[in-house]
Design an enzyme around this catalytic site. Structure first.
Site, PDB file in Angstrom:
ATOM      1  N   ARG A  67       0.831  -1.218   0.000  1.00  0.00           N
ATOM      2  CA  ARG A  67       0.000   0.000   0.000  1.00  0.00           C
ATOM      3  C   ARG A  67       0.856   1.255   0.000  1.00  0.00           C
ATOM      4  O   ARG A  67       0.391   2.356  -0.291  1.00  0.00           O
ATOM      5  CB  ARG A  67      -0.942  -0.004   1.218  1.00  0.00           C
ATOM      6  CG  ARG A  67      -1.718   1.277   1.432  1.00  0.00           C
ATOM      7  CD  ARG A  67      -2.960   1.089   2.284  1.00  0.00           C
ATOM      8  NE  ARG A  67      -2.710   0.431   3.550  1.00  0.00           N
ATOM      9  CZ  ARG A  67      -2.108   1.001   4.614  1.00  0.00           C
ATOM     10  NH1 ARG A  67      -1.655   2.235   4.545  1.00  0.00           N
ATOM     11  NH2 ARG A  67      -1.954   0.329   5.729  1.00  0.00           N
ATOM     12  N   TYR A 122     -16.045  17.800 -14.739  1.00  0.00           N
ATOM     13  CA  TYR A 122     -16.644  16.455 -14.700  1.00  0.00           C
ATOM     14  C   TYR A 122     -17.609  16.389 -13.503  1.00  0.00           C
ATOM     15  O   TYR A 122     -17.295  16.894 -12.422  1.00  0.00           O
ATOM     16  CB  TYR A 122     -15.523  15.414 -14.575  1.00  0.00           C
ATOM     17  CG  TYR A 122     -16.008  14.066 -14.127  1.00  0.00           C
ATOM     18  CD1 TYR A 122     -16.961  13.358 -14.865  1.00  0.00           C
ATOM     19  CD2 TYR A 122     -15.537  13.491 -12.951  1.00  0.00           C
ATOM     20  CE1 TYR A 122     -17.424  12.129 -14.440  1.00  0.00           C
ATOM     21  CE2 TYR A 122     -15.984  12.251 -12.523  1.00  0.00           C
ATOM     22  CZ  TYR A 122     -16.935  11.584 -13.270  1.00  0.00           C
ATOM     23  OH  TYR A 122     -17.393  10.364 -12.848  1.00  0.00           O
ATOM     24  N   ASP A 187      -7.096  19.428 -14.861  1.00  0.00           N
ATOM     25  CA  ASP A 187      -7.495  18.095 -15.290  1.00  0.00           C
ATOM     26  C   ASP A 187      -7.251  18.015 -16.800  1.00  0.00           C
ATOM     27  O   ASP A 187      -7.913  18.691 -17.586  1.00  0.00           O
ATOM     28  CB  ASP A 187      -8.974  17.869 -14.948  1.00  0.00           C
ATOM     29  CG  ASP A 187      -9.429  16.439 -15.212  1.00  0.00           C
ATOM     30  OD1 ASP A 187      -8.939  15.847 -16.201  1.00  0.00           O
ATOM     31  OD2 ASP A 187     -10.271  15.929 -14.461  1.00  0.00           O
ATOM     32  N   LYS A 212      -9.222   6.792 -18.967  1.00  0.00           N
ATOM     33  CA  LYS A 212      -9.691   7.241 -20.283  1.00  0.00           C
ATOM     34  C   LYS A 212      -8.614   7.004 -21.356  1.00  0.00           C
ATOM     35  O   LYS A 212      -8.318   5.879 -21.686  1.00  0.00           O
ATOM     36  CB  LYS A 212     -10.134   8.704 -20.179  1.00  0.00           C
ATOM     37  CG  LYS A 212     -11.054   8.987 -18.975  1.00  0.00           C
ATOM     38  CD  LYS A 212     -12.317   8.168 -19.047  1.00  0.00           C
ATOM     39  CE  LYS A 212     -13.355   8.390 -17.957  1.00  0.00           C
ATOM     40  NZ  LYS A 212     -13.021   8.764 -16.623  1.00  0.00           N
TER      41      LYS A 212
HETATM   42  N1  PLP Z   1     -11.826  13.849 -14.717  1.00  0.00           N
HETATM   43  C1  PLP Z   1     -12.540  13.739 -15.841  1.00  0.00           C
HETATM   44  C2  PLP Z   1     -12.428  14.808 -16.891  1.00  0.00           C
HETATM   45  C3  PLP Z   1     -13.378  12.634 -16.039  1.00  0.00           C
HETATM   46  O1  PLP Z   1     -14.091  12.551 -17.179  1.00  0.00           O
HETATM   47  C4  PLP Z   1     -13.467  11.643 -15.027  1.00  0.00           C
HETATM   48  C5  PLP Z   1     -14.342  10.468 -15.195  1.00  0.00           C
HETATM   49  O2  PLP Z   1     -15.149  10.398 -16.097  1.00  0.00           O
HETATM   50  C6  PLP Z   1     -12.717  11.807 -13.867  1.00  0.00           C
HETATM   51  C7  PLP Z   1     -11.890  12.907 -13.737  1.00  0.00           C
HETATM   52  C8  PLP Z   1     -12.777  10.785 -12.765  1.00  0.00           C
HETATM   53  O3  PLP Z   1     -12.000   9.690 -13.094  1.00  0.00           O
HETATM   54  P1  PLP Z   1     -12.272   8.175 -12.631  1.00  0.00           P
HETATM   55  O4  PLP Z   1     -13.584   7.763 -13.218  1.00  0.00           O
HETATM   56  O5  PLP Z   1     -11.096   7.425 -13.151  1.00  0.00           O
HETATM   57  O6  PLP Z   1     -12.328   8.177 -11.144  1.00  0.00           O
END
Ligand code: PLP
Length: 412
Positions: A67, A122, A187, A212
């Site tokens: 961990r 998001y 992000d 993604k």
């Molecule tokens: N940031 C963006 C732009 C996303 O589209 C997503 C998920 O769709 C996330 C963060 C969160 O990521 P995760 O689903 O891997 O936790």
């Protein structure tokens, strides 16, 4: 090791593999150990202390416990950091775990409890910030409103560019200037390091939902933050105690996927350009959100982002009814959340990914988001076309594209 500065396609193939020849192997090794033999109480203890403090294992003390540290994860982190041009990176069990660690590391450790967040974001990020469940208070604003939203106790500024789901581009350098020294987290999930390196514009943390494009094949949930060593130590301290380390099999798949990231992103982008151009002429579509089709008023394409990417959102004239018809009528696209993989996905943000977002910031009911994959763009267009013309409620054709393969027929 080759010392000259490599271009991104070469970095994608070779980063994090520098010692493989020395190890006598060609493929990335995977270490699945959940615990590690301790060489001695003293050295093991030193390692434990180093990692609990956010550092790396002591040279003789080993990784101690899975961990705290894993070498397969560390390899992926070093490769991603090279692609984002940062000192290092810290990988997590999901994008949301990464965002959680960023919030905790910046607010709890500094004693400052305020965050400024540029909408849209998001839905999960918006929800996490709006809920206050991590003990921080968030002020949501536009990119132009960042300076006014700052408080003496602001610990973090959060933004997405392109933003999910409207593909709005945010000027990273302008927000960094407005933040006046407060760390800015960008992000970069939609752009990927192939199209944009936010650290070059002053971002302190570059976050990816690695689920993604980095993974690219829809089989890993993961997150990663590229940053400097000091920030990484704070993130690792949180990761160790909250138990958010990425699993080594996920790290292996992500690292393997990095090698094809440049060609996947560019090919998906070319397909998206074709699909977006077609959608912009369709009578059922009132607006296409795509950076290259009027979605770049600030002139950030070319300057901040190398290309428009492979995500598209469309506003449908028929609103929610037509959104339902389109998402249930497609056959080659899969009606599913997530994005960035080799296969095309379609989903309705207001009902799904952005459902928890406050009503005033939720996407419109007629907005549908498309993640364009590696299929032939003409097949994708044909699929969208038939779905847009399908009467409401009519069963879809699951596989409109390929003809059945006859025995003995040659197929590529
Ligand atoms: N940031 C963006 C732009 C996303 O589209 C997503 C998920 O769709 C996330 C963060 C969160 O990521 P995760 O689903 O891997 O936790």
């Amino acid at each position: 090791m080759i010392s000259r500065r490599l271009r991104i396609d070469s970095v994608a193939v070779h980063a994090g593999r520098e010692d493989l020849v020395e190890l006598g192997v060609h493929a990335l090794p995977i270490d699945l150990s959940s615990t590690n033999p301790l060489p001695g109480i003293e050295t093991g203890g030193l390692s434990y202390e180093a990692m609990a403090g956010g550092g790396v294992p002591h040279a003789e003390g080993g990784a101690v416990y899975g961990r705290l540290w894993n070498p397969t994860v560390a390899r992926f982190e070093s490769a991603l950091a090279r692609m984002e041009h940062t000192e290092t990176a810290v990988a997590f069990s999901s994008g949301m775990a990464a965002m959680t660690a960023a919030i905790l590391a910046t607010t709890r450790e500094s004693g400052r409890g305020h965050i400024v967040a540029v909408r849209p974001l998001y839905g999960g990020t918006d929800h996490l910030l709006a809920s206050g469940m991590l003990g921080a208070e968030t002020t949501f604003c536009t990119a132009e409103g960042v300076a006014a939203a700052l408080r003496p106790d602001t610990a973090l500024v959060v933004l997405e560019t392109p933003a999910n789901p409207t593909l709005e581009l945010v000027d990273i350098g302008a927000v960094v200037a407005a933040a006046r020294g407060v760390p800015v987290l960008v992000d970069n999930t939609f752009a990927t390091p192939i199209l944009q390196n936010p650290a070059a514009f002053g971002a302190s943390m570059v976050l990816h939902s690695a689920t993604k494009y980095l993974g690219g094949h829809g089989d890993v949930i993961a997150g990663v933050i590229a940053c400097d060593q000091e920030t990484a130590a704070a993130l690792r301290r949180v990761r160790a105690v909250t138990g958010a380390l990425l699993h080594p099999l996920g790290a292996y798949l992500l690292h393997r996927g990095l090698a094809t990231l440049p060609i996947r992103v560019r090919a998906q982008q070319e397909n998206a350009r074709r699909v977006a151009a077609w959608l912009s002429t369709h009578p059922s579509v009132s607006r296409v959100h795509y950076p290259e089709l009027g979605g770049d008023p600030g002139g950030l394409l070319g300057r901040q982002m190398k290309g428009p990417g492979a995500m598209i959102s469309v506003e449908l004239r028929g609103g929610l009814d037509q959104a339902g018809r389109l998402t249930s009528g497609v056959g080659l696209f899969t009606h599913a959340v997530s994005l960035g993989g080799v296969d095309s996905l379609i989903q309705h943000p207001a009902a799904l990914t952005h459902r928890p977002v406050a009503a005033e910031a939720r996407p419109s009911p007629g907005l549908v988001r498309l993640s364009i994959g590696l299929e032939d763009p003409e097949d994708l267009i044909a699929d969208l076309d038939q779905a847009l013309h399908r009467p409401l409620g009519q069963a879809r054709d699951r596989d409109p594209a390929p003809a059945p393969v006859r025995a003995g027929a040659a197929h590529a």
